[in-house]
Design a protein around this motif. Structure first.
Motif, PDB file in Angstrom:
ATOM      1  N   UNK A 102       0.841  -1.181   0.000  1.00 27.81           N
ATOM      2  CA  UNK A 102       0.000   0.000   0.000  1.00 27.81           C
ATOM      3  C   UNK A 102       0.870   1.221   0.000  1.00 27.81           C
ATOM      4  N   UNK A 103       0.289   2.314  -0.474  1.00 25.08           N
ATOM      5  CA  UNK A 103       1.044   3.544  -0.525  1.00 25.08           C
ATOM      6  C   UNK A 103       0.157   4.711  -0.129  1.00 25.08           C
ATOM      7  N   UNK A 104       0.662   5.499   0.765  1.00 29.61           N
ATOM      8  CA  UNK A 104      -0.052   6.704   1.164  1.00 29.61           C
ATOM      9  C   UNK A 104       0.798   7.921   0.854  1.00 29.61           C
ATOM     10  N   UNK A 105       0.173   8.920   0.238  1.00 23.04           N
ATOM     11  CA  UNK A 105       0.891  10.160  -0.070  1.00 23.04           C
ATOM     12  C   UNK A 105       0.181  11.307   0.629  1.00 23.04           C
ATOM     13  N   UNK A 106       0.939  12.096   1.379  1.00 21.83           N
ATOM     14  CA  UNK A 106       0.391  13.329   1.932  1.00 21.83           C
ATOM     15  C   UNK A 106       1.162  14.467   1.303  1.00 21.83           C
ATOM     16  N   UNK A 107       0.487  15.216   0.460  1.00 16.47           N
ATOM     17  CA  UNK A 107       1.184  16.273  -0.255  1.00 16.47           C
ATOM     18  C   UNK A 107       0.592  17.631   0.111  1.00 16.47           C
ATOM     19  N   UNK A 108       1.327  18.347   0.944  1.00 11.76           N
ATOM     20  CA  UNK A 108       0.869  19.674   1.352  1.00 11.76           C
ATOM     21  C   UNK A 108       1.531  20.759   0.526  1.00 11.76           C
ATOM     22  N   UNK A 109       2.395  20.372  -0.373  1.00 13.55           N
ATOM     23  CA  UNK A 109       3.174  21.355  -1.123  1.00 13.55           C
ATOM     24  C   UNK A 109       2.611  21.616  -2.504  1.00 13.55           C
ATOM     25  N   UNK A 110       3.377  22.365  -3.294  1.00 13.39           N
ATOM     26  CA  UNK A 110       2.933  22.765  -4.619  1.00 13.39           C
ATOM     27  C   UNK A 110       3.467  21.863  -5.724  1.00 13.39           C
ATOM     28  N   UNK A 111       4.397  21.001  -5.375  1.00 18.46           N
ATOM     29  CA  UNK A 111       4.947  20.115  -6.402  1.00 18.46           C
ATOM     30  C   UNK A 111       4.276  18.749  -6.333  1.00 18.46           C
ATOM     31  N   UNK A 112       4.248  18.049  -7.451  1.00 17.22           N
ATOM     32  CA  UNK A 112       3.644  16.724  -7.473  1.00 17.22           C
ATOM     33  C   UNK A 112       4.463  15.741  -6.638  1.00 17.22           C
ATOM     34  N   UNK A 113       3.781  14.789  -6.040  1.00 17.27           N
ATOM     35  CA  UNK A 113       4.461  13.680  -5.367  1.00 17.27           C
ATOM     36  C   UNK A 113       4.015  12.400  -6.064  1.00 17.27           C
ATOM     37  N   UNK A 114       4.982  11.592  -6.474  1.00 21.51           N
ATOM     38  CA  UNK A 114       4.652  10.422  -7.290  1.00 21.51           C
ATOM     39  C   UNK A 114       5.383   9.177  -6.811  1.00 21.51           C
ATOM     40  N   UNK A 115       4.604   8.092  -6.667  1.00 25.39           N
ATOM     41  CA  UNK A 115       5.208   6.798  -6.350  1.00 25.39           C
ATOM     42  C   UNK A 115       4.807   5.803  -7.428  1.00 25.39           C
ATOM     43  N   UNK A 116       5.791   5.262  -8.118  1.00 27.56           N
ATOM     44  CA  UNK A 116       5.535   4.233  -9.119  1.00 27.56           C
ATOM     45  C   UNK A 116       6.190   2.953  -8.639  1.00 27.56           C
ATOM     46  N   UNK A 117       5.508   1.858  -8.823  1.00 25.66           N
ATOM     47  CA  UNK A 117       6.088   0.603  -8.361  1.00 25.66           C
ATOM     48  C   UNK A 117       5.737  -0.547  -9.279  1.00 25.66           C
ATOM     49  N   UNK A 118       6.688  -1.453  -9.419  1.00 23.71           N
ATOM     50  CA  UNK A 118       6.411  -2.706 -10.122  1.00 23.71           C
ATOM     51  C   UNK A 118       6.523  -3.824  -9.091  1.00 23.71           C
ATOM     52  N   UNK A 119       5.420  -4.527  -8.877  1.00 21.29           N
ATOM     53  CA  UNK A 119       5.437  -5.679  -7.982  1.00 21.29           C
ATOM     54  C   UNK A 119       5.340  -6.944  -8.819  1.00 21.29           C
TER      55      UNK A 119
END
Lengths: 306, 306
Positions: free
Chosen positions: A97-114
């Motif tokens: 699982x992945x959780x992103x908390x983005x309070x900023x102005x830039x994108x936050x990105x998580x890419x994964x291959x399982x």
């Protein structure tokens, strides 16, 4: 050390309110935050790329692996490769699982291959939850790729959940099944705001007696867009069933493209799909019980995605 | 003048055992073989391309148009454009169809674009049958393109049949529906030998209260290949239903790609698909009644495609 935001994300994506039992690897802002291995389950960092190898010994039963990822740094972009080697006859639960908390102005990105290499007669329950939060202008982007290679007689159940807060996602799942293998997928997806979700499944039933049951339920709210693209390919005597049920709300749009490909006389493949809005009488019924229209809608949506 | 082969083809594709009643245009080996117009239905040859314009006056009811095409010349390849202008409030039956008898070594090919301009509240029943015969090495190729433009409150029922003898076909049908328009499609398809059939439907429900019901039944025998690609696009409050049922036999292959696209909150779209072989118990039941296995299969297939 994880901060409060990261701990909250962890609770959302992995139902973890502390350190889990069994094996785990917690990744926070691109770094390993914690790891535990057991006598039967080893976790090894990859040296060529970012990611881990999870080795589960043959015959391992009633054990679990948690590998949550949390991102709380705006502008962060990462690509992770995780391989699961699941030994013959084992029976395990894997929670990612992945959780992103983005309070900023830039994108936050998580890419994964399982990638899952499931040996003969092994059983895996896999749970993957995606969650986004934070009120920054930066987007929360998650692109999970999943590859599943199932040997004879193996069983995998996948619970794929993305309920809230992910702005853009391309989910791509491929599976190859040998004789007697069985894959069960339960996807639940909700998009809102201007979110965009593309979800594709390609399941190849290559061995005699292999079977797949892929069921997707989704709700598209506001201006969001969803595309489903699920393909079941019968290359042997096999059975496949796929079902997409979607609730459309507000100004959302949904495209469903289920594909059935029968390349064998004894391939039996079935598909069902339905897209529609919440029935008015359901809302009225709940409103007569004292709920507002919004509460009634919410209750129906929650029930549908349970 | 038509010869015996052409008359036999005519009987297969248009159920015609002589000159039909009402308006007709019979095309044989690329030439007009016979034409009849009525007070309400005019048929005019196009001057820029090969083909005809069929004009049906507003209010024309209980009349029919037959426009069969027969080909009995190996090596013949033709492309025809036929436009149907169906006046407001009319109620007519249109029977098209193409039969190819190819005894030669060269391919025989008939490609056609049929366009239907259906005015307000008009009703059309359209029957299209495709048939191939002849023991030459040359292929029998039929590529029908159909475009349907339906004005407010109009109704169209399409019966699309290709039962036998067509080696290669790409069938492409597009429809655009205004408010209150309704389209019903019944497709029946059988492929055998090394035949190849691709059938695509794209139905856009653009007007409030428009609806479509597209049902395809097919049987793929021997080494044949079939691909279905049907797309229902809901751009307004509308309802759409599509269903593909296919029987797979021998070494045949089938790919079904139904697409549902909901671009409006009040678009209700449903799809069902199933691919499988004839159930063993059905065959056994008929065999206990005295049929051979082959006869039992044939009876089940005929019943399925009726």
């Amino acid at each position: 050390m994880m901060d409060e935001i990261q701990k909250r994300l962890l609770a959302e994506v992995a139902d973890l309110h502390g350190v889990p039992e069994g094996a785990y690897n917690i990744r926070a802002n691109g770094q390993m935050a914690a790891r535990n291995t057991t006598a039967n389950i080893d976790i090894v960092s990859k040296t060529d790329v970012s990611g881990i190898d999870i080795y589960i010994k043959p015959g391992t039963v009633n054990e679990s692996v948690h590998i949550p990822v949390v991102l709380s740094q705006s502008g962060m972009k990462e690509m992770v490769y995780n391989d699961f080697h699941i030994g013959e006859g084992s029976d395990v639960v894997i929670v990612a699982g992945c959780g992103i908390d983005n309070c900023g102005d830039q994108d936050a990105e998580h890419d994964g291959i399982h990638r899952f290499f499931i040996e003969k007669n092994a059983k895996v329950k896999y749970v993957e939850k995606h969650y986004g939060a934070g009120d920054g202008k930066g987007k929360r982007i998650l692109n999970p790729g999943t590859e599943v290679y199932m040997e004879e007689g193996s069983y995998m159940e996948m619970e794929m959940v993305q309920i809230k807060g992910v702005d853009s996602t391309v989910r791509d799942t491929k599976a190859e099944l040998a004789a007697g293998a069985k894959l069960v997928v339960r996807e639940r997806l909700m998009t809102h705001g201007d979110q965009n979700a593309v979800s594709g499944y390609s399941v190849s039933l290559n061995g005699e007696g292999s079977s797949a049951d892929v069921i997707s339920r989704s709700v598209a709210k506001d201006n969001s867009y969803q595309k489903f693209d699920s393909r079941i390919i019968g290359n042997a005597p096999c059975s496949g069933h796929t079902e997409c049920d979607a609730i459309i709300m507000d100004k959302a749009r949904i495209l469903a493209i289920p594909q059935l490909e029968a390349n064998d006389l004894d391939a039996a493949l079935i598909h069902e799909a339905a897209i529609g809005k919440i029935a008015g009488e359901q809302i009225i019924k709940l409103m007569t019980l004292g709920l507002t229209e919004e509460e009634a809608e919410e209750q129906i949506v929650n029930g549908f995605l349970r």
